[in-house]
Design a protein around this motif. Structure first.
Motif, PDB file in Angstrom:
ATOM      1  N   PRO A 158       0.644  -1.488  -0.006  1.00  0.00           N
ATOM      2  CA  PRO A 158      -0.047  -0.345   0.221  1.00  0.00           C
ATOM      3  C   PRO A 158       1.084   1.521   0.245  1.00  0.00           C
ATOM      4  O   PRO A 158       2.216   0.926   0.543  1.00  0.00           O
ATOM      5  N   PHE A 159       0.683   2.159  -0.399  1.00  0.00           N
ATOM      6  CA  PHE A 159       1.232   3.628  -0.719  1.00  0.00           C
ATOM      7  C   PHE A 159      -0.356   4.944  -0.126  1.00  0.00           C
ATOM      8  O   PHE A 159      -1.391   4.353  -0.782  1.00  0.00           O
ATOM      9  N   LYS A 160       0.365   6.070   0.056  1.00  0.00           N
ATOM     10  CA  LYS A 160      -1.023   7.305   0.585  1.00  0.00           C
ATOM     11  C   LYS A 160      -1.431   6.865  -0.875  1.00  0.00           C
ATOM     12  O   LYS A 160      -0.583   7.578  -1.723  1.00  0.00           O
ATOM     13  N   ALA A 161      -2.556   7.652  -0.789  1.00  0.00           N
ATOM     14  CA  ALA A 161      -3.177   7.702  -1.296  1.00  0.00           C
ATOM     15  C   ALA A 161      -2.956   9.324  -1.541  1.00  0.00           C
ATOM     16  O   ALA A 161      -3.261  10.127  -1.116  1.00  0.00           O
ATOM     17  N   PRO A 162      -3.009   9.687  -3.692  1.00  0.00           N
ATOM     18  CA  PRO A 162      -2.624  11.198  -3.527  1.00  0.00           C
ATOM     19  C   PRO A 162      -4.053  11.713  -4.230  1.00  0.00           C
ATOM     20  O   PRO A 162      -4.668  11.012  -4.145  1.00  0.00           O
ATOM     21  N   GLY A 163      -3.900  12.963  -4.040  1.00  0.00           N
ATOM     22  CA  GLY A 163      -5.080  13.396  -4.729  1.00  0.00           C
ATOM     23  C   GLY A 163      -5.043  13.381  -5.771  1.00  0.00           C
ATOM     24  O   GLY A 163      -3.973  12.408  -6.718  1.00  0.00           O
ATOM     25  N   ALA A 164      -5.905  13.966  -6.381  1.00  0.00           N
ATOM     26  CA  ALA A 164      -6.141  14.063  -8.171  1.00  0.00           C
ATOM     27  C   ALA A 164      -5.227  15.380  -8.840  1.00  0.00           C
ATOM     28  O   ALA A 164      -5.019  16.218  -8.653  1.00  0.00           O
ATOM     29  N   CYS A 165      -4.632  14.519  -9.930  1.00  0.00           N
ATOM     30  CA  CYS A 165      -4.133  15.546 -11.157  1.00  0.00           C
ATOM     31  C   CYS A 165      -3.971  15.404 -12.318  1.00  0.00           C
ATOM     32  O   CYS A 165      -4.877  14.067 -13.244  1.00  0.00           O
ATOM     33  N   ASP A 166      -3.433  16.244 -12.834  1.00  0.00           N
ATOM     34  CA  ASP A 166      -3.666  16.039 -14.464  1.00  0.00           C
ATOM     35  C   ASP A 166      -2.710  15.025 -15.059  1.00  0.00           C
ATOM     36  O   ASP A 166      -1.229  14.800 -15.016  1.00  0.00           O
ATOM     37  N   THR A 167      -3.418  13.823 -15.383  1.00  0.00           N
ATOM     38  CA  THR A 167      -2.958  12.787 -15.716  1.00  0.00           C
ATOM     39  C   THR A 167      -3.277  12.391 -17.517  1.00  0.00           C
ATOM     40  O   THR A 167      -2.721  11.412 -18.695  1.00  0.00           O
ATOM     41  N   LYS A 168      -2.978  13.626 -18.249  1.00  0.00           N
ATOM     42  CA  LYS A 168      -2.713  13.904 -20.225  1.00  0.00           C
ATOM     43  C   LYS A 168      -1.464  13.392 -19.992  1.00  0.00           C
ATOM     44  O   LYS A 168      -1.524  12.204 -21.161  1.00  0.00           O
ATOM     45  N   GLY A 169      -0.862  13.174 -19.668  1.00  0.00           N
ATOM     46  CA  GLY A 169       0.740  12.423 -20.015  1.00  0.00           C
ATOM     47  C   GLY A 169       0.568  11.138 -20.383  1.00  0.00           C
ATOM     48  O   GLY A 169       1.270  10.432 -20.803  1.00  0.00           O
ATOM     49  N   LEU A 170       0.120  10.420 -19.463  1.00  0.00           N
ATOM     50  CA  LEU A 170      -0.157   8.970 -19.395  1.00  0.00           C
ATOM     51  C   LEU A 170      -0.894   8.210 -20.592  1.00  0.00           C
ATOM     52  O   LEU A 170      -0.988   7.701 -21.036  1.00  0.00           O
ATOM     53  N   ASP A 171      -2.109   9.398 -21.146  1.00  0.00           N
ATOM     54  CA  ASP A 171      -2.863   9.156 -22.267  1.00  0.00           C
ATOM     55  C   ASP A 171      -1.712   9.106 -23.097  1.00  0.00           C
ATOM     56  O   ASP A 171      -1.902   8.817 -24.232  1.00  0.00           O
ATOM     57  N   ALA A 172      -0.989  10.012 -23.340  1.00  0.00           N
ATOM     58  CA  ALA A 172      -0.555  10.690 -23.961  1.00  0.00           C
ATOM     59  C   ALA A 172       0.679   9.419 -24.375  1.00  0.00           C
ATOM     60  O   ALA A 172       1.632   8.908 -25.601  1.00  0.00           O
ATOM     61  N   ASN A 173       1.382   8.445 -23.403  1.00  0.00           N
ATOM     62  CA  ASN A 173       2.146   7.914 -23.562  1.00  0.00           C
ATOM     63  C   ASN A 173       0.870   6.125 -24.109  1.00  0.00           C
ATOM     64  O   ASN A 173       1.300   5.695 -25.088  1.00  0.00           O
ATOM     65  N   GLU A 174       0.083   6.283 -23.489  1.00  0.00           N
ATOM     66  CA  GLU A 174      -1.069   5.253 -24.520  1.00  0.00           C
ATOM     67  C   GLU A 174      -1.091   5.416 -25.570  1.00  0.00           C
ATOM     68  O   GLU A 174      -1.176   4.755 -26.740  1.00  0.00           O
TER      69      GLU A 174
END
Length: 294
Positions: free
Chosen positions: A238-254
């Motif tokens: 387990p790791f600390k649950a983060p807040g929301a952030c901009d994940t458009k970079g992960l979309d670019a990876n896909e």
């Protein structure tokens, strides 16, 4: 003490010896019997598979590794059946005590150069299973695309990828840098990550969701300490649950992965664009990275 008393004491002392010997003999017999049963199961399963999957050339049957199942090796393919060979099981087997992916370990043993993405290039069986009449075991697992190494690029130009979407870890000041396309549910990606942690290298990790791991990638990417979260995710911790952030970079990876046919992981990209598909040990990687063209 009379001779009779001494004889009685001797008998009382000596009595357990044959009992212990008998217990030992029974234990040895039990072990031998278990081995015979496993060998009998393997022989029976082999015979049944010849009838039910006549076009599949079975190279090994192991009914001892996983309790209740027989591991079937057919060339570069791997699947499982129950001991009666009635049910064909598709997927991966994990040992939750040792936290080892037994399927991934066996696939790597069969073919160290195999490109893996979840169940890998030839991990056993298609979602539909064998056709009626049992003609042939399928050659790719459900959820994993068929891999054709001949159609893959030998180099990749990463210039079109934005800086966002990358998780940079390792020695960020190292002379050598490597980019890896990974999936947090990929056993070989985890193994590769452990190797890279031991090397003096800057790692630019770009997660792609081959095995439905986008939710994990989002959480890791949005973590304050991405490197710590990344290793925790691979370890299943387990790791600390983060807040929301901009994940458009992960979309670019896909999008990049889809455009270049990267449908399985890991894919390793050197600084000069040369690529490797699949897990490699440390010695190989160190030599390969030194061969980068300037």
């Amino acid at each position: 003490m009379s001779a009779i008393d001494r004889f009685r004491r001797f008998r009382a002392f000596a009595r357990p010896v044959p009992m212990l010997a008998a217990i030992g003999a029974i234990s040895v017999a039990s072990i031998a019997l278990a081995g015979d049963v496993a060998r009998t199961d393997a022989a029976q399963v082999t015979g049944l598979l010849k009838i039910r999957l006549p076009k599949t050339e079975v190279t090994k049957v192991d009914c001892e590794k996983v309790e209740g199942l027989c591991e079937i090796t057919a060339g570069a393919n791997l699947f499982y059946v129950n001991h009666g060979a009635r049910y064909l099981i598709i997927g991966r087997v994990y040992d939750m005590e040792t936290r080892q992916d037994l399927t991934a370990a066996r696939l790597l043993e069969i073919n160290p150069d195999m490109l893996v993405g979840g169940a890998a290039k030839a991990n056993a069986a298609a979602a539909a299973g064998p056709e009626e009449g049992g003609q042939e075991a399928p050659s790719a697992a459900a959820g994993a695309n068929r891999v054709s190494l001949s159609t893959r690029p030998t180099t990749l130009n990463l210039a079109s990828l934005p800086e966002a979407g990358a998780i940079v870890w390792g020695n960020k000041a190292a002379k050598q840098s490597v980019t890896v396309f990974t999936d947090f549910r990929c056993g070989y990606c985890r193994a590769l990550t452990n190797v890279l942690r031991e090397m003096d290298v800057r790692v630019v990790e770009r997660p792609i969701s081959v095995l439905g791991s986008r939710d994990i990638a989002d959480r890791v990417y949005c973590s304050k300490n991405q490197e710590q979260a990344l290793h925790a995710a691979y370890a299943g911790e387990p790791f600390k649950a983060p807040g929301a952030c901009d994940t458009k970079g992960l979309d670019a990876n896909e999008r990049f992965a889809q455009a270049h046919g990267l449908s399985a992981t890991p894919v390793i990209v050197r600084s000069d664009g040369a690529i490797l598909e699949g897990y490699r040990p440390r010695e190989f990687l160190e030599a390969w990275l030194k061969g980068a063209k300037s």
